[in-house]
Design a protein around this motif. Sequence first.
Motif, mmCIF file in Angstrom:
data_model
loop_
_atom_site.group_PDB
_atom_site.id
_atom_site.type_symbol
_atom_site.label_atom_id
_atom_site.label_comp_id
_atom_site.label_asym_id
_atom_site.label_seq_id
_atom_site.Cartn_x
_atom_site.Cartn_y
_atom_site.Cartn_z
ATOM 1 N N GLY A 54 0.966 -13.216 -0.412
ATOM 2 C CA GLY A 54 1.709 -12.002 -0.722
ATOM 3 C C GLY A 54 2.424 -11.463 0.510
ATOM 4 O O GLY A 54 2.452 -12.102 1.566
ATOM 5 N N GLY A 55 2.991 -10.275 0.357
ATOM 6 C CA GLY A 55 3.752 -9.690 1.462
ATOM 7 C C GLY A 55 3.449 -8.222 1.678
ATOM 8 O O GLY A 55 4.105 -7.548 2.478
ATOM 9 N N GLY A 56 2.429 -7.737 0.953
ATOM 10 C CA GLY A 56 2.143 -6.296 0.954
ATOM 11 C C GLY A 56 1.758 -5.724 2.307
ATOM 12 O O GLY A 56 1.788 -4.513 2.493
ATOM 13 N N ASN A 57 1.405 -6.569 3.266
ATOM 14 C CA ASN A 57 1.102 -6.093 4.626
ATOM 15 C C ASN A 57 2.377 -5.755 5.393
ATOM 16 O O ASN A 57 2.304 -5.180 6.474
ATOM 17 C CB ASN A 57 0.322 -7.168 5.394
ATOM 18 C CG ASN A 57 1.055 -8.499 5.428
ATOM 19 O OD1 ASN A 57 1.710 -8.871 4.458
ATOM 20 N ND2 ASN A 57 0.975 -9.197 6.531
ATOM 21 N N ILE A 58 3.530 -6.135 4.828
ATOM 22 C CA ILE A 58 4.801 -5.861 5.524
ATOM 23 C C ILE A 58 5.694 -4.982 4.635
ATOM 24 O O ILE A 58 5.981 -3.840 4.974
ATOM 25 C CB ILE A 58 5.504 -7.189 5.915
ATOM 26 C CG1 ILE A 58 4.570 -8.056 6.788
ATOM 27 C CG2 ILE A 58 6.810 -6.894 6.677
ATOM 28 C CD1 ILE A 58 5.075 -9.451 7.088
ATOM 29 N N PHE A 59 6.137 -5.541 3.508
ATOM 30 C CA PHE A 59 6.989 -4.773 2.582
ATOM 31 C C PHE A 59 6.613 -5.042 1.139
ATOM 32 O O PHE A 59 6.301 -6.179 0.788
ATOM 33 C CB PHE A 59 8.461 -5.189 2.715
ATOM 34 C CG PHE A 59 9.139 -4.718 3.967
ATOM 35 C CD1 PHE A 59 9.099 -3.392 4.354
ATOM 36 C CD2 PHE A 59 9.852 -5.621 4.751
ATOM 37 C CE1 PHE A 59 9.752 -2.967 5.505
ATOM 38 C CE2 PHE A 59 10.507 -5.206 5.906
ATOM 39 C CZ PHE A 59 10.457 -3.877 6.283
ATOM 40 N N ARG A 60 6.702 -4.000 0.329
ATOM 41 C CA ARG A 60 6.621 -4.145 -1.125
ATOM 42 C C ARG A 60 7.848 -3.477 -1.724
ATOM 43 O O ARG A 60 8.182 -2.345 -1.344
ATOM 44 C CB ARG A 60 5.390 -3.440 -1.688
ATOM 45 C CG ARG A 60 4.122 -4.221 -1.575
ATOM 46 C CD ARG A 60 3.164 -3.879 -2.712
ATOM 47 N NE ARG A 60 1.977 -4.690 -2.576
ATOM 48 C CZ ARG A 60 0.914 -4.315 -1.871
ATOM 49 N NH1 ARG A 60 0.894 -3.148 -1.271
ATOM 50 N NH2 ARG A 60 -0.121 -5.115 -1.789
ATOM 51 N N GLY A 61 8.493 -4.154 -2.672
ATOM 52 C CA GLY A 61 9.721 -3.624 -3.271
ATOM 53 C C GLY A 61 9.528 -2.247 -3.871
ATOM 54 O O GLY A 61 10.363 -1.353 -3.672
ATOM 55 N N ALA A 62 8.407 -2.042 -4.572
ATOM 56 C CA ALA A 62 8.200 -0.757 -5.255
ATOM 57 C C ALA A 62 8.091 0.372 -4.232
ATOM 58 O O ALA A 62 8.652 1.453 -4.417
ATOM 59 C CB ALA A 62 6.953 -0.826 -6.126
ATOM 60 N N GLY A 63 7.389 0.112 -3.120
ATOM 61 C CA GLY A 63 7.241 1.121 -2.070
ATOM 62 C C GLY A 63 8.579 1.426 -1.409
ATOM 63 O O GLY A 63 8.913 2.597 -1.150
ATOM 64 N N LEU A 64 9.361 0.387 -1.171
ATOM 65 C CA LEU A 64 10.680 0.593 -0.554
ATOM 66 C C LEU A 64 11.584 1.382 -1.500
ATOM 67 O O LEU A 64 12.331 2.263 -1.068
ATOM 68 C CB LEU A 64 11.316 -0.766 -0.214
ATOM 69 C CG LEU A 64 10.637 -1.565 0.908
ATOM 70 C CD1 LEU A 64 11.175 -2.982 0.975
ATOM 71 C CD2 LEU A 64 10.828 -0.880 2.263
ATOM 72 N N SER A 67 11.114 4.945 -1.342
ATOM 73 C CA SER A 67 11.701 5.616 -0.179
ATOM 74 C C SER A 67 13.229 5.523 -0.182
ATOM 75 O O SER A 67 13.878 5.815 0.825
ATOM 76 C CB SER A 67 11.107 5.066 1.124
ATOM 77 O OG SER A 67 11.408 3.702 1.249
ATOM 78 N N GLY A 68 13.800 5.091 -1.312
ATOM 79 C CA GLY A 68 15.253 5.198 -1.487
ATOM 80 C C GLY A 68 16.030 3.898 -1.400
ATOM 81 O O GLY A 68 17.250 3.886 -1.617
ATOM 82 N N ILE A 69 15.352 2.766 -1.095
ATOM 83 C CA ILE A 69 16.073 1.484 -1.024
ATOM 84 C C ILE A 69 16.216 0.925 -2.443
ATOM 85 O O ILE A 69 15.322 1.076 -3.270
ATOM 86 C CB ILE A 69 15.306 0.499 -0.102
ATOM 87 C CG1 ILE A 69 15.418 0.991 1.345
ATOM 88 C CG2 ILE A 69 15.815 -0.935 -0.229
ATOM 89 C CD1 ILE A 69 14.771 0.098 2.384
ATOM 90 N N ASP A 70 17.345 0.315 -2.716
ATOM 91 C CA ASP A 70 17.572 -0.317 -4.013
ATOM 92 C C ASP A 70 16.405 -1.255 -4.345
ATOM 93 O O ASP A 70 15.957 -2.011 -3.476
ATOM 94 C CB ASP A 70 18.891 -1.108 -3.930
ATOM 95 C CG ASP A 70 19.113 -1.965 -5.148
ATOM 96 O OD1 ASP A 70 19.393 -1.397 -6.215
ATOM 97 O OD2 ASP A 70 18.966 -3.200 -5.036
ATOM 98 N N ARG A 71 15.921 -1.232 -5.582
ATOM 99 C CA ARG A 71 14.712 -1.985 -5.937
ATOM 100 C C ARG A 71 14.882 -3.496 -5.729
ATOM 101 O O ARG A 71 13.997 -4.173 -5.210
ATOM 102 C CB ARG A 71 14.324 -1.679 -7.394
ATOM 103 C CG ARG A 71 13.160 -2.490 -7.937
ATOM 104 C CD ARG A 71 11.879 -2.262 -7.135
ATOM 105 N NE ARG A 71 10.887 -3.279 -7.431
ATOM 106 C CZ ARG A 71 9.887 -3.131 -8.288
ATOM 107 N NH1 ARG A 71 9.721 -1.984 -8.917
ATOM 108 N NH2 ARG A 71 9.041 -4.113 -8.496
ATOM 109 N N VAL A 72 16.044 -4.007 -6.141
ATOM 110 C CA VAL A 72 16.236 -5.459 -6.013
ATOM 111 C C VAL A 72 16.279 -5.842 -4.530
ATOM 112 O O VAL A 72 15.661 -6.830 -4.109
ATOM 113 C CB VAL A 72 17.490 -5.920 -6.772
ATOM 114 C CG1 VAL A 72 17.757 -7.401 -6.525
ATOM 115 C CG2 VAL A 72 17.326 -5.649 -8.274
ATOM 116 N N THR A 73 16.961 -5.032 -3.725
ATOM 117 C CA THR A 73 16.987 -5.287 -2.277
ATOM 118 C C THR A 73 15.566 -5.212 -1.712
ATOM 119 O O THR A 73 15.159 -6.048 -0.901
ATOM 120 C CB THR A 73 17.893 -4.250 -1.569
ATOM 121 O OG1 THR A 73 19.186 -4.325 -2.172
ATOM 122 C CG2 THR A 73 18.011 -4.502 -0.082
#
Length: 240
Positions: A54-64, A67-73
């Motif tokens: 997984g990647g949850g230790n760095i970035f998760r799309g839902a969390g980003l 905080s305002g980042i486009d979900r797909v990005t």
Amino acid sequence: MTQAPKYKRILLKLSGEALMGREDYGIDPKVIGALAEEIIEVSRSGVEVGIVIGGGNIFRGAGLAASGIDRVTGDHMGMLATVMNALAMADAIEKRGAYARVLSAIQIHDVCEDYIRRRAIRHIEKGRIALFAAGTGNPFFTTDSAAALRAVEIGADLLLKATKVDGVYDADPAKHPGAKRYERLTYDEVIERKLAVMDTAAIALCRDHHMPLRIYNMVEPGNLGRLMHGEDIGTLVDAE
Ligand code: UDP
């Protein structure tokens, strides 16, 4: 261990958080090293090993996205985080004298191979540890779904989900000391009771393709090897 392992081919799902150890971000080299050693031992005992990280230790799309980042990005960033984790794990494995290959669902040719099913199977047949990175390659999915998908694709005998607790409980064992661990559950029980095992898409894929799933505690040293030799550790999810 002299006895032959019970499984021929496994798919191991490690969450990004599993690599953090006690840190709250990134990768703890001690933790990744200890995991690599257990994985190598199992591989050397004759089990073919594929891994989804997984990647949850760095970035998760839902969390980003929150905080305002486009979900797909954000999901693209999350998938790229899994590639970083896979590279770190491959490095830890190779530093310890075994062979690893990273195969990504998103093309990054200068960094790793593409995920091509036949090539993946060829690697594991040769005893290389294959790390499947970038999840499914699609936004709005998780690496749990990627793990179920790759397990079915490579014809694994067992999908393992490594966690920090001893299996699946009827309540959060950290908050409820009397919480009971399930030894076995059916796919439908997991879905109907909304148990936090893997997301529903992943469980449904396992159910539809008869992929047994075991949730176990990876913090306890040696558990992976014990499982390979048939010990009944954690919680088994299957049809009946
Ligand atoms: N992700 C995605 N598609 C996939 C797998 C992962 O978009 O097929 C993204 C998603 O943003 C996710 C992130 O990658 O939050 C990291 O994966 P995940 O949350 O599953 O990691 P884990 O919780 O296992 O550390």
